[in-house]
Design a protein around this motif. Sequence first.
Motif, PDB file in Angstrom:
ATOM      1  N   ASP A  88       0.797  -1.229   0.000  1.00  0.00           N
ATOM      2  CA  ASP A  88       0.000   0.000   0.000  1.00  0.00           C
ATOM      3  C   ASP A  88       0.834   1.286   0.000  1.00  0.00           C
ATOM      4  O   ASP A  88       0.434   2.283  -0.587  1.00  0.00           O
ATOM      5  CB  ASP A  88      -0.923   0.039   1.229  1.00  0.00           C
ATOM      6  CG  ASP A  88      -2.021  -1.009   1.166  1.00  0.00           C
ATOM      7  OD1 ASP A  88      -2.270  -1.575   0.071  1.00  0.00           O
ATOM      8  OD2 ASP A  88      -2.624  -1.285   2.221  1.00  0.00           O
ATOM      9  N   ARG A  89       1.983   1.270   0.678  1.00  0.00           N
ATOM     10  CA  ARG A  89       2.737   2.504   0.887  1.00  0.00           C
ATOM     11  C   ARG A  89       4.197   2.415   0.456  1.00  0.00           C
ATOM     12  O   ARG A  89       4.917   3.399   0.511  1.00  0.00           O
ATOM     13  CB  ARG A  89       2.675   2.905   2.349  1.00  0.00           C
ATOM     14  CG  ARG A  89       1.238   2.876   2.805  1.00  0.00           C
ATOM     15  CD  ARG A  89       0.617   3.681   3.756  1.00  0.00           C
ATOM     16  NE  ARG A  89       0.952   4.863   4.393  1.00  0.00           N
ATOM     17  CZ  ARG A  89       0.343   6.016   4.181  1.00  0.00           C
ATOM     18  NH1 ARG A  89      -0.570   6.130   3.244  1.00  0.00           N
ATOM     19  NH2 ARG A  89       0.643   7.057   4.883  1.00  0.00           N
ATOM     20  N   GLY A  90       4.614   1.208   0.055  1.00  0.00           N
ATOM     21  CA  GLY A  90       6.000   1.027  -0.351  1.00  0.00           C
ATOM     22  C   GLY A  90       6.899   0.740   0.834  1.00  0.00           C
ATOM     23  O   GLY A  90       6.448   0.662   1.976  1.00  0.00           O
ATOM     24  N   GLY A  91       8.181   0.571   0.528  1.00  0.00           N
ATOM     25  CA  GLY A  91       9.173   0.299   1.566  1.00  0.00           C
ATOM     26  C   GLY A  91      10.066   1.499   1.763  1.00  0.00           C
ATOM     27  O   GLY A  91       9.647   2.641   1.547  1.00  0.00           O
ATOM     28  N   PHE A  92      11.281   1.241   2.162  1.00  0.00           N
ATOM     29  CA  PHE A  92      12.271   2.300   2.377  1.00  0.00           C
ATOM     30  C   PHE A  92      13.531   1.964   1.596  1.00  0.00           C
ATOM     31  O   PHE A  92      14.623   1.903   2.141  1.00  0.00           O
ATOM     32  CB  PHE A  92      12.600   2.429   3.873  1.00  0.00           C
ATOM     33  CG  PHE A  92      11.440   2.924   4.705  1.00  0.00           C
ATOM     34  CD1 PHE A  92      11.173   4.272   4.802  1.00  0.00           C
ATOM     35  CD2 PHE A  92      10.622   2.030   5.372  1.00  0.00           C
ATOM     36  CE1 PHE A  92      10.110   4.733   5.568  1.00  0.00           C
ATOM     37  CE2 PHE A  92       9.561   2.466   6.144  1.00  0.00           C
ATOM     38  CZ  PHE A  92       9.300   3.827   6.235  1.00  0.00           C
ATOM     39  N   LYS A  93      13.369   1.726   0.304  1.00  0.00           N
ATOM     40  CA  LYS A  93      14.496   1.284  -0.519  1.00  0.00           C
ATOM     41  C   LYS A  93      15.050   2.371  -1.433  1.00  0.00           C
ATOM     42  O   LYS A  93      16.190   2.286  -1.857  1.00  0.00           O
ATOM     43  CB  LYS A  93      14.089   0.061  -1.335  1.00  0.00           C
ATOM     44  CG  LYS A  93      13.782  -1.123  -0.429  1.00  0.00           C
ATOM     45  CD  LYS A  93      13.374  -2.342  -1.186  1.00  0.00           C
ATOM     46  CE  LYS A  93      13.102  -3.454  -0.187  1.00  0.00           C
ATOM     47  NZ  LYS A  93      12.239  -4.462  -0.662  1.00  0.00           N
ATOM     48  N   LYS A  94      14.271   3.391  -1.732  1.00  0.00           N
ATOM     49  CA  LYS A  94      14.688   4.402  -2.702  1.00  0.00           C
ATOM     50  C   LYS A  94      15.318   5.640  -2.084  1.00  0.00           C
ATOM     51  O   LYS A  94      15.888   6.454  -2.781  1.00  0.00           O
ATOM     52  CB  LYS A  94      13.497   4.827  -3.564  1.00  0.00           C
ATOM     53  CG  LYS A  94      12.953   3.713  -4.431  1.00  0.00           C
ATOM     54  CD  LYS A  94      11.785   4.191  -5.254  1.00  0.00           C
ATOM     55  CE  LYS A  94      11.218   3.077  -6.115  1.00  0.00           C
ATOM     56  NZ  LYS A  94      10.051   3.533  -6.885  1.00  0.00           N
ATOM     57  N   GLY A  95      15.195   5.810  -0.785  1.00  0.00           N
ATOM     58  CA  GLY A  95      15.779   6.986  -0.147  1.00  0.00           C
ATOM     59  C   GLY A  95      15.002   8.264  -0.361  1.00  0.00           C
ATOM     60  O   GLY A  95      15.575   9.354  -0.371  1.00  0.00           O
ATOM     61  N   ILE A  96      13.704   8.173  -0.541  1.00  0.00           N
ATOM     62  CA  ILE A  96      12.862   9.353  -0.774  1.00  0.00           C
ATOM     63  C   ILE A  96      12.715  10.147   0.524  1.00  0.00           C
ATOM     64  O   ILE A  96      12.346   9.603   1.551  1.00  0.00           O
ATOM     65  CB  ILE A  96      11.484   8.936  -1.314  1.00  0.00           C
ATOM     66  CG1 ILE A  96      11.644   8.229  -2.649  1.00  0.00           C
ATOM     67  CG2 ILE A  96      10.550  10.136  -1.405  1.00  0.00           C
ATOM     68  CD1 ILE A  96      10.379   7.549  -3.173  1.00  0.00           C
TER      69      ILE A  96
END
Length: 102
Positions: A88-96
């Motif tokens: 639903d909200r994604g993970g923490f892999k892209k560093g946004i």
Amino acid sequence: MKKYDKLVRDLIPEVIKKDGKECDVYICGKAEFTKRLEDKLQEEVNEYLEEKNLEELADVMEVLFGLAENLGYSENELLKKREEKLKDRGGFKKGIVLQGVK
């Protein structure tokens, strides 16, 4: 006798005994267990922040599983909730980094 007064993994007393030593332990109640798990989480997070390695991350995860079980959830339920949030909200892999919303 060296004093510790901290929550340890379930097999640590057996490890100590196999090492030819003795230890004093007790099983804490639910409220104390919750507090000690939270203290252990802080300890493990601090160790990860110092060491920055996979072993310390695994320790953090094990404490999270213990906290989930203490709250009445299984490891699978915690992992399922993680997957739902990932979908639903994604993970923490892209560093946004969110800097603001207008």
